[in-house]
Design a protein around this motif. Structure first.
Motif, PDB file in Angstrom:
ATOM      1  N   GLU A  75       0.654  -1.243  -0.020  1.00 51.56           N
ATOM      2  CA  GLU A  75       0.025  -0.167  -0.010  1.00 51.56           C
ATOM      3  C   GLU A  75       0.982   1.149  -0.043  1.00 51.56           C
ATOM      4  O   GLU A  75       0.635   2.220  -0.619  1.00 51.56           O
ATOM      5  CB  GLU A  75      -0.926  -0.043   1.201  1.00 51.56           C
ATOM      6  CG  GLU A  75      -2.051  -1.052   1.062  1.00 51.56           C
ATOM      7  CD  GLU A  75      -2.726  -1.315   2.375  1.00 51.56           C
ATOM      8  OE1 GLU A  75      -2.585  -0.365   3.337  1.00 51.56           O
ATOM      9  OE2 GLU A  75      -3.538  -2.263   2.419  1.00 51.56           O
ATOM     10  N   ARG A  76       2.060   1.238   0.901  1.00 45.69           N
ATOM     11  CA  ARG A  76       2.736   2.314   0.801  1.00 45.69           C
ATOM     12  C   ARG A  76       3.525   2.745  -0.452  1.00 45.69           C
ATOM     13  O   ARG A  76       3.566   3.628  -1.135  1.00 45.69           O
ATOM     14  CB  ARG A  76       3.932   2.227   1.873  1.00 45.69           C
ATOM     15  CG  ARG A  76       3.610   2.812   3.294  1.00 45.69           C
ATOM     16  CD  ARG A  76       4.880   2.958   4.070  1.00 45.69           C
ATOM     17  NE  ARG A  76       5.563   1.787   4.184  1.00 45.69           N
ATOM     18  CZ  ARG A  76       5.451   0.667   4.713  1.00 45.69           C
ATOM     19  NH1 ARG A  76       4.457   0.573   5.745  1.00 45.69           N
ATOM     20  NH2 ARG A  76       6.394  -0.281   4.829  1.00 45.69           N
ATOM     21  N   VAL A  77       4.154   1.728  -1.083  1.00 44.86           N
ATOM     22  CA  VAL A  77       4.842   1.700  -2.289  1.00 44.86           C
ATOM     23  C   VAL A  77       3.682   2.140  -3.318  1.00 44.86           C
ATOM     24  O   VAL A  77       4.042   3.104  -4.092  1.00 44.86           O
ATOM     25  CB  VAL A  77       5.449   0.440  -2.718  1.00 44.86           C
ATOM     26  CG1 VAL A  77       6.228   0.544  -3.910  1.00 44.86           C
ATOM     27  CG2 VAL A  77       6.624   0.022  -1.550  1.00 44.86           C
ATOM     28  N   GLU A  78       2.622   1.671  -3.488  1.00 46.84           N
ATOM     29  CA  GLU A  78       1.830   2.014  -4.236  1.00 46.84           C
ATOM     30  C   GLU A  78       1.426   3.404  -4.103  1.00 46.84           C
ATOM     31  O   GLU A  78       1.168   4.362  -5.266  1.00 46.84           O
ATOM     32  CB  GLU A  78       0.354   1.291  -4.455  1.00 46.84           C
ATOM     33  CG  GLU A  78      -0.728   1.744  -5.290  1.00 46.84           C
ATOM     34  CD  GLU A  78      -1.726   0.918  -5.688  1.00 46.84           C
ATOM     35  OE1 GLU A  78      -1.860   0.107  -6.443  1.00 46.84           O
ATOM     36  OE2 GLU A  78      -2.676   0.875  -4.834  1.00 46.84           O
ATOM     37  N   SER A  79       1.105   4.082  -3.030  1.00 39.24           N
ATOM     38  CA  SER A  79       0.773   5.628  -2.848  1.00 39.24           C
ATOM     39  C   SER A  79       2.015   6.287  -3.101  1.00 39.24           C
ATOM     40  O   SER A  79       1.513   7.514  -3.782  1.00 39.24           O
ATOM     41  CB  SER A  79       0.156   5.720  -1.534  1.00 39.24           C
ATOM     42  OG  SER A  79       1.113   5.703  -0.657  1.00 39.24           O
TER      43      SER A  79
ATOM     44  N   PHE B  52       3.478  -2.122 -14.471  1.00 37.44           N
ATOM     45  CA  PHE B  52       3.673  -1.118 -15.536  1.00 37.44           C
ATOM     46  C   PHE B  52       2.552  -0.837 -16.657  1.00 37.44           C
ATOM     47  O   PHE B  52       2.334  -2.026 -17.322  1.00 37.44           O
ATOM     48  CB  PHE B  52       5.137  -1.041 -15.985  1.00 37.44           C
ATOM     49  CG  PHE B  52       6.187  -1.105 -15.014  1.00 37.44           C
ATOM     50  CD1 PHE B  52       6.669   0.523 -14.572  1.00 37.44           C
ATOM     51  CD2 PHE B  52       6.439  -1.998 -14.294  1.00 37.44           C
ATOM     52  CE1 PHE B  52       7.577   0.534 -13.606  1.00 37.44           C
ATOM     53  CE2 PHE B  52       7.378  -2.010 -13.304  1.00 37.44           C
ATOM     54  CZ  PHE B  52       7.921  -0.536 -12.899  1.00 37.44           C
ATOM     55  N   LEU B  53       2.207   0.383 -16.894  1.00 37.58           N
ATOM     56  CA  LEU B  53       1.203   0.611 -18.130  1.00 37.58           C
ATOM     57  C   LEU B  53       1.989   0.089 -19.221  1.00 37.58           C
ATOM     58  O   LEU B  53       3.025   0.476 -19.647  1.00 37.58           O
ATOM     59  CB  LEU B  53       1.009   2.076 -18.020  1.00 37.58           C
ATOM     60  CG  LEU B  53      -0.310   2.554 -18.611  1.00 37.58           C
ATOM     61  CD1 LEU B  53      -1.447   1.941 -17.730  1.00 37.58           C
ATOM     62  CD2 LEU B  53      -0.554   4.066 -18.276  1.00 37.58           C
ATOM     63  N   GLU B  54       1.296  -0.824 -19.859  1.00 30.18           N
ATOM     64  CA  GLU B  54       1.675  -1.351 -21.204  1.00 30.18           C
ATOM     65  C   GLU B  54       3.062  -2.003 -21.138  1.00 30.18           C
ATOM     66  O   GLU B  54       3.797  -1.767 -22.078  1.00 30.18           O
ATOM     67  CB  GLU B  54       1.491  -0.487 -22.492  1.00 30.18           C
ATOM     68  CG  GLU B  54      -0.161  -0.252 -22.921  1.00 30.18           C
ATOM     69  CD  GLU B  54      -0.166   1.051 -23.668  1.00 30.18           C
ATOM     70  OE1 GLU B  54       0.684   1.644 -24.328  1.00 30.18           O
ATOM     71  OE2 GLU B  54      -1.254   1.346 -23.482  1.00 30.18           O
TER      72      GLU B  54
ATOM     73  N   GLU C  86       1.382   1.477 -13.095  1.00 30.28           N
ATOM     74  CA  GLU C  86      -0.033   1.403 -12.982  1.00 30.28           C
ATOM     75  C   GLU C  86      -0.402   0.927 -11.705  1.00 30.28           C
ATOM     76  O   GLU C  86      -1.587   1.673 -11.181  1.00 30.28           O
ATOM     77  CB  GLU C  86      -0.484   0.255 -13.995  1.00 30.28           C
ATOM     78  CG  GLU C  86      -1.847   0.311 -14.193  1.00 30.28           C
ATOM     79  CD  GLU C  86      -2.300  -0.735 -15.407  1.00 30.28           C
ATOM     80  OE1 GLU C  86      -1.716  -1.617 -15.645  1.00 30.28           O
ATOM     81  OE2 GLU C  86      -3.560  -0.635 -15.884  1.00 30.28           O
ATOM     82  N   SER C  87      -0.062  -0.013 -10.988  1.00 27.53           N
ATOM     83  CA  SER C  87      -0.346  -0.448  -9.531  1.00 27.53           C
ATOM     84  C   SER C  87       0.488  -1.199  -8.843  1.00 27.53           C
ATOM     85  O   SER C  87       1.595  -1.589  -9.517  1.00 27.53           O
ATOM     86  CB  SER C  87      -1.768  -1.177  -9.658  1.00 27.53           C
ATOM     87  OG  SER C  87      -1.295  -2.317 -10.636  1.00 27.53           O
ATOM     88  N   VAL C  88       0.502  -1.316  -7.832  1.00 27.70           N
ATOM     89  CA  VAL C  88       1.635  -1.877  -6.774  1.00 27.70           C
ATOM     90  C   VAL C  88       0.455  -2.880  -5.812  1.00 27.70           C
ATOM     91  O   VAL C  88      -0.331  -2.544  -5.297  1.00 27.70           O
ATOM     92  CB  VAL C  88       2.222  -1.148  -5.941  1.00 27.70           C
ATOM     93  CG1 VAL C  88       3.367  -2.099  -5.040  1.00 27.70           C
ATOM     94  CG2 VAL C  88       3.297  -0.212  -6.761  1.00 27.70           C
TER      95      VAL C  88
ATOM     96  N   GLY D  35       1.741   6.052 -11.220  1.00 27.47           N
ATOM     97  CA  GLY D  35       1.985   7.286 -12.039  1.00 27.47           C
ATOM     98  C   GLY D  35       3.439   7.762 -12.656  1.00 27.47           C
ATOM     99  O   GLY D  35       3.667   8.421 -13.388  1.00 27.47           O
ATOM    100  N   ALA D  36       4.351   7.240 -11.495  1.00 32.05           N
ATOM    101  CA  ALA D  36       5.913   7.336 -11.827  1.00 32.05           C
ATOM    102  C   ALA D  36       6.174   6.725 -12.728  1.00 32.05           C
ATOM    103  O   ALA D  36       5.694   5.525 -13.228  1.00 32.05           O
ATOM    104  CB  ALA D  36       6.524   7.380 -10.459  1.00 32.05           C
TER     105      ALA D  36
END
Ligand SMILES: [Zn+2]
Length: 272
Positions: free
Chosen positions: A6-10, A57-59, A44-46, A14-15
């Motif tokens: 959760e921490r890594v995702e927040s 990662f996105l695409e 995109e998400s963690v 978008g990076a």
């Protein structure tokens, strides 16, 4: 792991990944796609699956990190050139902190994978999550002949429970570390399932309070694991330890084994 994800995702959604530094070469378990295949892609998400941290990662490909017992993740707000002891890999980001994976101790089990879309890699064969219906019915109706302690630590049976939490779960459920699932009564099975959920929920609450990666000292977050010789938090008697399968298991004889001190198999083999 859930709190960490959760921490890594927040911090990272978008990076854009700008670089990958493999700092311990044997830790990278894949050759294709290349280690830097996700460079140029946005996070995109963690997420988490079992003990694995997943960065999608996105695409682009998915990066999977396995931290093992002594692993930790540092989020580096300012870019660093250091290569700390035990460093495994550093992921550099634009629009988010860099991620440094480190590992303490001598086990050297931290590992990471770069997976093409659809490739499950190490997640293939991983058992159900502890809060799933599938796991609940396994505990309620399963006739597994193995010790519950062994079963809960087997990632193909249930994903993401380590030995520390397993000690605490059996203590909370008041079950012997040597109990087998098939020998448990319906009541004991319910107690076990409740204990799994309570211990993991508590662990998550504790994890969410921390701001860094996983703590260096793991024993601080356990109730009985690693605390042999200390008083049992329930009855006050001395907690004991017993070794098997190269693990040290902590338990309370009064609460878990009807007062019986378990024989250390390694030791008794030597005596015999
Ligand atoms: Zn006790």
């Amino acid at each position: 792991m859930q709190g960490l994800a959760e921490r890594v995702e927040s911090a990272l959604v978008g990076a854009t990944l700008t670089g990958v530094e493999a700092l311990q070469f044997s830790a990278l378990k894949t050759v294709v796609p290349a280690a830097d295949a996700a460079v140029g892609h946005k996070v995109e998400s963690v997420g988490r699956r079992g003990k694995y941290l997943l960065i999608d990662f996105l695409e682009g490909p998915r990066v999977v990190l396995h931290l093992s017992q002594g692993g930790r993740v540092d989020l580096e707000e300012t870019p660093k050139r250091t290569r700390p002891k035990g460093a495994v890999v550093r992921l550099r980001f634009d629009g988010g902190p860099d991620v440094l994976v480190k590992e303490f101790g001598t086990e050297r089990k931290a590992a990471w994978w770069v997976l093409a879309p659809g490739d499950l890699g190490p997640l293939d064969g991983l058992g159900p999550e502890p809060f799933s219906e599938e796991f609940a019915s396994l505990i309620r109706t399963g006739d597994d002949k193995r010790r519950v302690h062994t079963m809960l630590r087997d990632q193909r049976t249930v994903a993401g429970i380590g030995r520390g939490h397993t000690d605490d779960i059996l203590h909370l459920a008041q079950l012997s570390p040597y109990a087998t699932l098939s020998s448990l009564s319906a009541d004991e099975r319910e107690r076990l399932l409740t204990a799994v959920h309570e211990i993991l929920e508590d662990a998550l609450v504790g994890e969410r309070k921390r701001t860094g990666g996983l703590p260096t000292k793991l024993s601080d977050r356990f109730v009985v694991h690693g605390r042999a010789g200390h008083p049992c938090p329930r009855c006050g008697d001395d907690l004991r330890r017993v070794s098997y399968e190269s693990h040290e298991v902590a338990y309370c004889p009064t609460c878990q084994t009807g007062g019986k001190v378990l024989a250390d198999r390694r030791l008794s083999r030597l005596i015999r």
